[in-house]
Write an enzyme that holds these catalytic residues in place. Structure first.
Site, mmCIF file in Angstrom:
data_model
loop_
_atom_site.group_PDB
_atom_site.id
_atom_site.type_symbol
_atom_site.label_atom_id
_atom_site.label_comp_id
_atom_site.label_asym_id
_atom_site.label_seq_id
_atom_site.Cartn_x
_atom_site.Cartn_y
_atom_site.Cartn_z
ATOM 1 N N ASP A 101 0.811 -1.215 0.000
ATOM 2 C CA ASP A 101 0.000 0.000 0.000
ATOM 3 C C ASP A 101 0.848 1.270 0.000
ATOM 4 O O ASP A 101 2.019 1.254 0.389
ATOM 5 C CB ASP A 101 -0.888 0.037 1.248
ATOM 6 N N HIS A 152 -5.977 3.222 -4.009
ATOM 7 C CA HIS A 152 -5.901 3.468 -2.568
ATOM 8 C C HIS A 152 -6.214 4.931 -2.263
ATOM 9 O O HIS A 152 -5.738 5.479 -1.256
ATOM 10 C CB HIS A 152 -4.503 3.095 -2.070
ATOM 11 N N HIS A 156 -5.084 9.482 0.654
ATOM 12 C CA HIS A 156 -5.073 8.600 1.831
ATOM 13 C C HIS A 156 -5.842 9.221 2.994
ATOM 14 O O HIS A 156 -5.447 9.135 4.162
ATOM 15 C CB HIS A 156 -3.632 8.273 2.260
ATOM 16 N N HIS A 246 3.657 -2.343 3.036
ATOM 17 C CA HIS A 246 3.670 -0.976 2.500
ATOM 18 C C HIS A 246 4.989 -0.707 1.780
ATOM 19 O O HIS A 246 6.055 -1.099 2.265
ATOM 20 C CB HIS A 246 3.497 0.043 3.628
#
Length: 281
Positions: A101, A152, A156, A246
């Site tokens: 991510d 995503h 964020h 990540h």
């Protein structure tokens, strides 16, 4: 007051309102809040309050469509709305999925791609538009290597605290970047912080994306040490597991090192590391 004067005055009022709305949206993108839906400890202060984040570079918002201009959008088609995100894949033998991510980040993503390429493994990268817009070459590299690129959001943000218009804009921005650089619109979506509600699930479905969560959190976002990350993934390995890691959002050197250690271990244990298939496929 004459009719043409009234018309001119009305145009000035509307233009001022549009500029004020755009400024409010840009300001909202600078803070990340916390509520009960967020997994504890994820990028918030020790007291649980909001943590200031650096404002994105101006280039990251060059596609910002929130001022209300442009032709009206057609009403979205009715699509099935999932009740919850996918957290585990159906058991198809010893199959697992690796996901990354917040990227891409030119400091860490290339190392992850090299390791995946070395072992001929495919993964899913859930990218943020504000980081992807300046690193389109890495999205093209993901496409060349057969990885999936998911959405995503743009900045964020915590979607469960936003009105639907802003949720859609966060998703649509990133869809456009992925389509341009990767060559295909994203088919998978992951909500920041793992915070989902019905609006998030519905809007993702309207944009043609399926929601993917995770089964095993590698905890790499806490920078616990390479060994701890390796243990988290190795101990949580099982058929159908989806692993969260990540490749951006901080120092991810431990993530890069851990992948190089646990990936050959998983392959030696007979696991097949692959990408998910859509339920409609």
């Amino acid at each position: 007051m004459k009719r043409d004067q009234l018309f001119t005055r009305r145009r000035l009022v509307l233009a001022g309102a549009a500029l004020t709305g755009a400024a409010g949206v840009a300001g909202a993108a600078r803070l990340r809040g916390a509520d009960g839906l967020v997994r504890p400890g994820r990028r918030f202060t020790a007291t649980g309050g909001p943590q200031a984040v650096p404002p994105p570079r101006s280039s990251a918002f060059r596609l910002e469509p929130m001022t209300g201009y442009g032709p009206p959008r057609p009403a979205p088609a009715r699509v099935p709305v999932p009740r919850e995100p996918i957290q585990r894949l159906p058991d198809r033998g010893r199959t697992m999925v690796l996901t990354f991510d917040d990227g891409p980040d030119p400091r860490y993503t290339p190392g992850i791609l090299r390791t995946l390429r070395e072992y001929d493994v495919r993964a899913v990268f859930f990218v943020c538009g504000r980081t992807a817009v300046d690193n389109k070459d890495l999205l093209r590299e993901m496409a060349d290597d057969g990885h999936l690129v998911g959405n995503h959001t743009w900045t964020h943000r915590l979607l469960t605290r936003l009105p639907e218009a802003e949720i859609r804009a966060e998703m649509e921005h990133t869809c456009a970047i992925v389509q341009d650089a990767y060559g295909q619109a994203p088919q998978w979506f992951r909500a920041p912080y793992g915070a989902w509600n019905r609006a998030v699930l519905r809007l993702g479905a309207e944009l043609g994306m399926e929601p993917l969560a995770w089964t095993v959190d590698s905890l790499d976002w806490t920078a616990p040490g390479t060994g701890t990350i390796v243990e988290q993934v190795a101990d949580g390995a099982a058929p159908g597991v989806i692993v969260l890691s990540h490749d951006a959002g901080g120092d991810r050197s431990q993530t890069v090192e851990a992948l190089a250690r646990y990936l050959p271990q998983l392959l030696d244990r007979g696991y097949h590391l692959t990408v998910p298939r859509r339920s409609s496929a």
